[in-house]
Design an enzyme around this catalytic site. Structure first.
Site, mmCIF file in Angstrom:
data_model
loop_
_atom_site.group_PDB
_atom_site.id
_atom_site.type_symbol
_atom_site.label_atom_id
_atom_site.label_comp_id
_atom_site.label_asym_id
_atom_site.label_seq_id
_atom_site.Cartn_x
_atom_site.Cartn_y
_atom_site.Cartn_z
ATOM 1 N N HIS A 1 13.221 25.221 -2.678
ATOM 2 C CA HIS A 1 12.846 26.212 -3.325
ATOM 3 C C HIS A 1 12.814 25.738 -4.951
ATOM 4 C CE1 HIS A 1 14.615 28.379 0.306
ATOM 5 N NE2 HIS A 1 13.373 29.115 0.115
ATOM 6 N N HIS B 1 7.065 24.528 -4.469
ATOM 7 C CA HIS B 1 7.196 25.474 -3.521
ATOM 8 C C HIS B 1 6.443 26.699 -4.097
ATOM 9 C CE1 HIS B 1 8.186 28.245 -0.227
ATOM 10 N NE2 HIS B 1 8.698 29.153 -1.179
ATOM 11 N N HIS C 1 8.298 34.834 -6.874
ATOM 12 C CA HIS C 1 8.883 35.292 -5.610
ATOM 13 C C HIS C 1 10.279 34.505 -5.138
ATOM 14 C CE1 HIS C 1 7.327 31.625 -3.421
ATOM 15 N NE2 HIS C 1 8.089 31.794 -2.363
ATOM 16 N N ASP C 2 10.406 33.272 -5.850
ATOM 17 C CA ASP C 2 11.760 32.534 -5.798
ATOM 18 C C ASP C 2 12.269 32.047 -6.936
ATOM 19 O OD1 ASP C 2 12.427 32.780 -2.993
ATOM 20 O OD2 ASP C 2 10.858 31.106 -2.430
ATOM 21 N N ASP D 1 4.512 32.399 2.288
ATOM 22 C CA ASP D 1 5.850 31.641 2.309
ATOM 23 C C ASP D 1 6.566 30.823 3.346
ATOM 24 O OD1 ASP D 1 8.143 31.379 0.642
ATOM 25 O OD2 ASP D 1 9.168 33.111 1.661
#
Length: 627
Positions: free
Chosen positions: A306, A310, A346-347, A453
């Site tokens: 992560h 990514h 998103h992360d 994802d």
């Protein structure tokens, strides 16, 4: 000069090609007799030219006003004297720009008679060959790998020669008073101490006339070296991004090339492809700052999986899905921007541990978000908190409604990446597919981001396997933390007992493949609702190269990017987009390629073979351990 023949040098052919690039619909060179003021000024001097000669010159000079920027400097540097050296026949005049550039590309294979890299002639030859390569890329004309590497290596050698020469000059020249010291006015030890302590080199002593360097202007040479270096870097990044529209895009290669900064480059490239900063009045500086902070947040915990790579991978995959399917025609500019930002954040600041780990360890973030979508809530919350700071505020020009809709979409998409809501999300979408009503945009985009994802099992094996190794390493690190805290080891987090191949088979069969089947069906339903009879479609525009250009690595996007904000916002990525308030109709066919399907099948079969090997190794280990 009656009867004198003319030739088109490689430079002049690039001029003609440059003009053709401004109008991709043109396939031939039209010779015009009209003259610009510049030609009228020179008319008397060339009054005895043949008609063919005059008309050819007219083409070249008239069209230089409309050159593609990449050829403009080339055009200015070539005078009329370059045009009257070699015979050109009627067939040459009838050649298209593409014929000419193909000829120039063929010349790239001839490396026998190149001047030495440290010679003056090499600068001109290297410049012409570099522009030929750039023109070939613009025209989608193939250059063999060997020719490309050989010529880039030659150009790099030229740069090295210039750099070495001018570095010596720079080190030898000092603006201070020490440069006025005569060679024999002080002892050697004193001169050396003065030079070492107060200057940039050991040789700032004033030189005799015979020892003076051959270059007169350090600044000019350095600027030239930097400029050529930027061209090479820009060419290289263009080559790397040439596959950004493809499902097989290799984000690892891009990350390596950009010195670990792939997120900012992929993010900016995609924003500029659709001219979003200009259309939505987003500050280029704020966008760059925001992307840099995203990379910083993704690097905070040094996660194997992560991380910013990514994030860039998910961003490109999200883009590829909507590009490949034509879904971008369903979105206005604000919605497209929201999709890109959701993929980017998103992360953000992922801790490298799961939501369950936070809940079981009673972490602060679990307490803040009451054990519900702990990390996903943090990702989106931290990103919006960052946007409240002026330097990172990419939504400062949004109206109240625009910001409200943008925030709603981003939150919905990011929260949908929580794996605990996976089956509920698929169940809801399957229900919507069975109904005649249109699908809500937030739900559709959320499923696209969620699928992106978890998409790596649907990529080529080399990419998928790299991601699997990184993910398992992150799982194992979490397992080690859990053991240290006295917590039960989470599934797949035990380094000694996890069966990697078996886990991937199950992941593909029960999670990834069903998600992509449902997403594909959803996209087809959406596209079918947008389709119109082919007779009602507007005339297709001729595909054009992306109007954007990526910043040149490793970390200097500002100077190059700011020149791209005023590009034509009608042509983007070879497609014509309507204004943001409209939806572009698409053809009747709503069937699109599903490139992931074959890779999912191949990778699953390979994991099955790996699982058999894994099982055999485990059995052998048990036998060896028996007394």
């Amino acid at each position: 000069m009656p009867g004198r023949k003319i030739r088109l040098t490689s430079g002049s052919s690039l001029i003609i090609i440059g003009t053709s690039l401004t109008n991709s619909a043109s396939k031939t060179i039209k010779v015009s007799g009209s003259a610009t003021s510049k030609r009228n000024h020179n008319h008397h001097h060339h009054s005895t030219r043949s008609p063919k000669l005059a008309s050819t010159s007219a083409v070249i000079h008239h069209d230089t006003d409309h050159l593609s920027p990449i050829f403009s400097n080339k055009a200015k540097s070539i005078g009329e004297n370059h045009l009257y050296d070699r015979h050109i026949d009627e067939d040459d005049l009838n050649k298209t720009p593409f014929d000419i550039i193909e000829h120039d590309v063929a010349v790239l294979g001839d490396g026998k008679y190149l001047p030495p890299a440290d010679s003056f002639d090499a600068l001109q030859i290297g410049s012409e060959r570099l522009r030929t390569i750039i023109a070939a890329l613009h025209c989608n004309i193939g250059v063999s790998r060997d020719d490309l590497l050989r010529n880039l290596d030659y150009i790099a050698s030229i740069l090295e020669a210039v750099h070495q020469d001018e570095t010596r000059r720079l080190m030898e020249e000092d603006d201070g008073a020490l440069s006025e010291i005569e060679p024999d006015s002080v002892p050697n030890e004193v001169r050396d101490w003065l030079a070492m302590t107060f200057t940039r080199s050991m040789s700032t002593i004033k030189r005799r006339p015979s020892d003076k360097p051959k270059f007169k202007s350090v600044a000019q040479a350095i600027r030239a070296g930097i400029m050529v270096d930027r061209y090479l870097r820009r060419l290289s990044i263009d080559i790397k991004f040439k596959t950004i529209n493809e499902w097989t895009f290799d984000v690892f290669s891009v990350n390596e090339f950009t010195s670990g900064q792939c997120l900012r480059y992929v993010g900016f490239e995609l924003m500029q492809r659709y001219n979003l900063p200009n259309k939505l009045h987003i500050s280029i500086t704020a966008l760059q700052n925001f992307l840099e902070q995203m990379e910083s947040g993704y690097s905070k915990y040094r996660n194997p999986y992560h991380n910013l790579i990514h994030a860039a991978d998910v961003l490109q995959t999200t883009y590829q899905i909507i590009y490949n399917s034509g879904l971008m025609n369903w979105l206005n500019d604000h919605e497209l921007f929201a999709m890109f930002i959701a993929a980017i954040v998103h992360d953000f600041e992922h801790t490298g541990t799961s939501n369950n780990f936070h809940i079981q360890s009673r972490s602060d973030v679990a307490l803040i978000y009451n054990d519900r979508a702990v990390l996903e809530n943090h990702h989106v919350s931290a990103a919006f908190r960052l946007m409240r700071i002026d330097d990172y505020n990419i939504v400062s020009e949004f109206s109240t409604d625009e910001y409200k809709n943008f925030r709603h979409l981003v939150i919905e998409m990011v929260l949908a990446t929580d794996m605990s809501s996976h089956f509920a999300q698929l169940k809801t979408m399957k229900s919507l597919l069975s109904m005649p009503e249109n699908i809500e945009k937030s739900k559709a985009l959320a499923l696209v981001l969620h699928s992106a994802d978890i998409s790596h099992p649907g990529k080529p094996w080399s990419i998928h396997y790299s991601w699997t190794e990184s993910l398992m390493e992150e799982y194992f690190k979490q397992g080690e933390k859990e053991k240290e805290l006295g917590l039960p080891c989470s599934p797949l987090c035990d380094r000694d007992n996890t069966l990697v191949a078996e886990s991937q088979i199950g992941f593909i069969q029960y999670i990834v493949e069903p998600s992509f089947v449902v997403m594909g069906d959803m996209l087809e339903k959406i596209l079918k609702s947008l389709s119109v009879p082919d007779s009602e479609l507007p005339s297709p525009s001729i595909p054009a190269k992306s109007v954007s250009s990526s910043p040149s690595p490793p970390a200097s996007p500002r100077s190059l990017n700011e020149s791209t904000t005023h590009q034509d916002d009608q042509l983007e990525n070879g497609r014509e987009r309507k204004p943001s308030s409209m939806t572009t109709p698409i053809g009747r066919s709503a069937i699109f390629r599903r490139p992931w399907a074959e890779y999912l099948k191949e990778n699953r079969e390979r994991w099955i073979r790996e699982a058999d090997e894994e099982k055999r190794r485990k059995e052998l280990k048990v036998i060896e351990e028996e007394p």
